[in-house]
Design an enzyme around this catalytic site. Structure first.
Site, PDB file in Angstrom:
ATOM      1  CB  CYS A  43      75.869  83.202  68.476  1.00 55.73           C
ATOM      2  SG  CYS A  43      75.233  85.129  69.189  1.00 55.73           S
ATOM      3  N   GLY A  69      75.971  77.313  70.504  1.00 61.61           N
ATOM      4  CA  GLY A  69      75.401  77.172  69.659  1.00 61.61           C
ATOM      5  C   GLY A  69      75.473  76.611  68.651  1.00 61.61           C
ATOM      6  CG  ASN A 143      77.223  86.566  72.138  1.00 63.11           C
ATOM      7  OD1 ASN A 143      77.844  86.077  73.177  1.00 63.11           O
ATOM      8  ND2 ASN A 143      75.834  85.910  71.984  1.00 63.11           N
ATOM      9  N   GLY A 144      73.982  88.467  71.197  1.00 66.20           N
ATOM     10  CA  GLY A 144      73.227  89.577  71.861  1.00 66.20           C
ATOM     11  C   GLY A 144      72.053  89.311  72.008  1.00 66.20           C
ATOM     12  CE1 TYR A 288      74.080  74.647  81.820  1.00 64.57           C
ATOM     13  CE2 TYR A 288      72.975  76.411  80.112  1.00 64.57           C
ATOM     14  CZ  TYR A 288      73.432  74.507  80.307  1.00 64.57           C
ATOM     15  OH  TYR A 288      73.082  74.110  79.105  1.00 64.57           O
TER      16      TYR A 288
END
Length: 505
Positions: A43, A69, A143-144, A288
């Protein structure tokens, strides 16, 4: 239009879902992480404070973060009195039409775009999550991934907490609600000290925006500013600085690891809720996840990837006629490799951008179809040539084998595969959707065995020392490399103890 969930939206009754399963049957099947051949980020988050059209600004920020996402997205707004939230399954542009954005008034907003890692893949778990707690209305976007969520959730439930979702993000809100601290800021700080793992979060009440990163700084989160000569500046938070470019915001700095930032009408204040922990930011953001035009952990991603390609050429150069990237993730490293080696760079594989990123599709039958449609070889550039393919990683090897076969089928005389990171041998517990160790090809096979499986003439990875060198400039960041070493910076947690990666964020 995809099905939407409304909470606190003026003139619209709140959506009252019966259960996560009912929502699943409406739109999206459960996903698993036992399939696919690419690592997945789950996300991106954005927050806006002090803008007359905050919802639209959040929409634009999420649009820039769509690569992080593509399963669901949501925006919550506040105007000092009310806190409204709309979220749905699908792409940002599919969910937030002009008509929908007009239903989100207010000068503050937070937004979230998601690929699930723990919890049910359902509208119920889409974010932001809005909770009416003892501390007032709170919306959170995260996020995580938390690694101690099982123990914390069980304790909260014993204390009487009622969870609306199966997402670990709601645990943070419940901890805030159950905190005995006297102020909301103290309650948030107290709650963040109780959770372990990776989190970059933005939160919003009716009149304030909060942003925080975990003490190790696993996931990125930056602060930007939109100058307003006629009044207070607009403060912006985003997972990546590429969102600032679209919003015309100036990058100021990163939210520091262990820092809690609060923005009110009086301005921005900060406190360090945790100190003394070594920084271990996710190095795969540079390999990436992040867009090349973003500045992550204080360092430009484009620069890191260019250096990865150059270092790869120095470590494992091979005589060849052409350097071909696996688009889009291998392009920047391939450019660096070509410049360092002196071998021409060519787009020998053309990507169909309307297929979408392979890993985004949750079902294997869709994913396999996407691999076949995603790339097409340029025969006249490959025929009779010694080709060096550049890619960012090999997870299971199935996609790499298909690409090698495709290039060889287009007439290439030799196919050499070069990977711009070390072999991935361990799963990630910090917000990256990875297979189990038994499914990672490099965890169970030698490089020569992998080469034979993917049917390349040669195979080489970037060394760990080389990767760290490429990502460490004047910033001197500390990085998590657990996926390459198996050495985790937090207490080791068996993957089975984490809710099976059917979702998070």
């Amino acid at each position: 239009m995809s099905r939407l969930l409304f909470q606190g939206v003026p003139g619209i009754a709140d959506t009252v879902p019966g259960s996560a399963n009912q929502l699943n049957n409406d739109r999206c099947p459960l996903i698993t992480v036992t399939e696919g051949d690419t690592l997945h980020e789950e996300c991106g988050v954005v927050a806006i404070h002090g803008h007359a059209d905050a919802a639209r600004m959040a929409y634009l920020g999420l649009y820039a973060l769509q690569h992080r996402g593509q399963e669901s997205a949501g925006i919550a707004t506040a105007d000092g009195q009310h806190l409204a939230n709309i979220k749905g399954m699908g792409l940002v542009s599919e969910i937030f039409t002009d008509e929908v954005l007009q239903k989100l008034p207010g000068q503050m907003a937070i937004g979230h775009t998601r690929y699930s890692t723990t919890g049910d893949s359902a509208l119920l778990n889409a974010q932001p999550i809005r909770v009416d707690s003892t501390k007032g209305l709170i919306a959170i976007a995260h996020n995580g991934n938390l690694v101690n969520l099982g123990n914390v959730r069980a304790k909260l439930e014993r204390d009487g907490a009622y969870f609306q979702t199966t997402s670990d993000s709601e645990i943070i809100v419940q901890l805030i609600a159950h905190s005995k601290a006297g102020t909301l800021v103290d309650a948030i700080a107290d709650s963040l000290r109780q959770v372990e793992g990776a989190f970059s979060i933005v939160m919003m009440t009716r009149d304030r925006i909060f942003a925080a990163r975990d003490p190790r700084g696993f996931r990125p989160l930056s602060i930007g500013r939109i100058k307003n000569p006629e009044g207070p500046d607009t403060i912006v938070f985003a997972s990546e600085t590429c969102a600032f470019d679209l919003l015309r915001a100036e990058y100021e700095r990163d939210v520091l690891p262990g820092e809690l930032v609060m923005v009110t009408e009086d301005g921005l204040t900060s406190r360090q809720y945790s100190t003394g922990v070594a920084q271990t930011s996710c190095i795969f953001e540079h390999v990436y996840f992040a867009r090349p035009d973003s500045r992550i952990f204080g360092r430009w991603v484009q620069e890191s990837r260019d250096q990865m390609g150059r270092q790869l050429a120095r470590e494992s150069g091979v005589p060849a006629d052409v350097i071909v990237p696996v688009p889009d993730s291998g392009v920047t490293a391939a450019l660096g490799y070509a410049e360092e080696s002196g071998i021409p760079f060519r787009f020998g594989l053309i990507r169909n951008h309307y297929v979408g990123r392979t890993f985004i599709e949750p079902e294997q039958r869709v994913r396999d179809f996407g691999v076949r449609l995603k790339l097409n070889p340029v025969h006249n550039l490959l025929e009779g040539k010694r080709v060096v393919l550049i890619d960012d990683s090999i997870i299971r090897g199935t996609t790499s084998r298909k690409i090698v076969r495709m290039v060889r089928g287009a007439g290439a005389k030799e196919v050499h595969l070069r990977i711009s990171c070390p072999p991935t041998i361990s799963p990630c517990f910090y917000g990256v959707d990875t297979p189990s160790k038994k499914e990672l090809i490099a965890a169970n096979n030698s490089i020569e065995e992998i080469r034979r499986y993917i049917e390349a003439d040669s195979l080489a990875y970037l060394s760990l020392e080389g990767l760290l060198k490429c990502c460490d400039g004047s910033e001197h960041n500390g990085y998590c490399t657990a996926c390459y070493t198996g050495n985790y910076p937090t207490a080791w947690v068996d993957v089975d103890e984490i809710l099976p990666a059917t979702a998070s964020a």
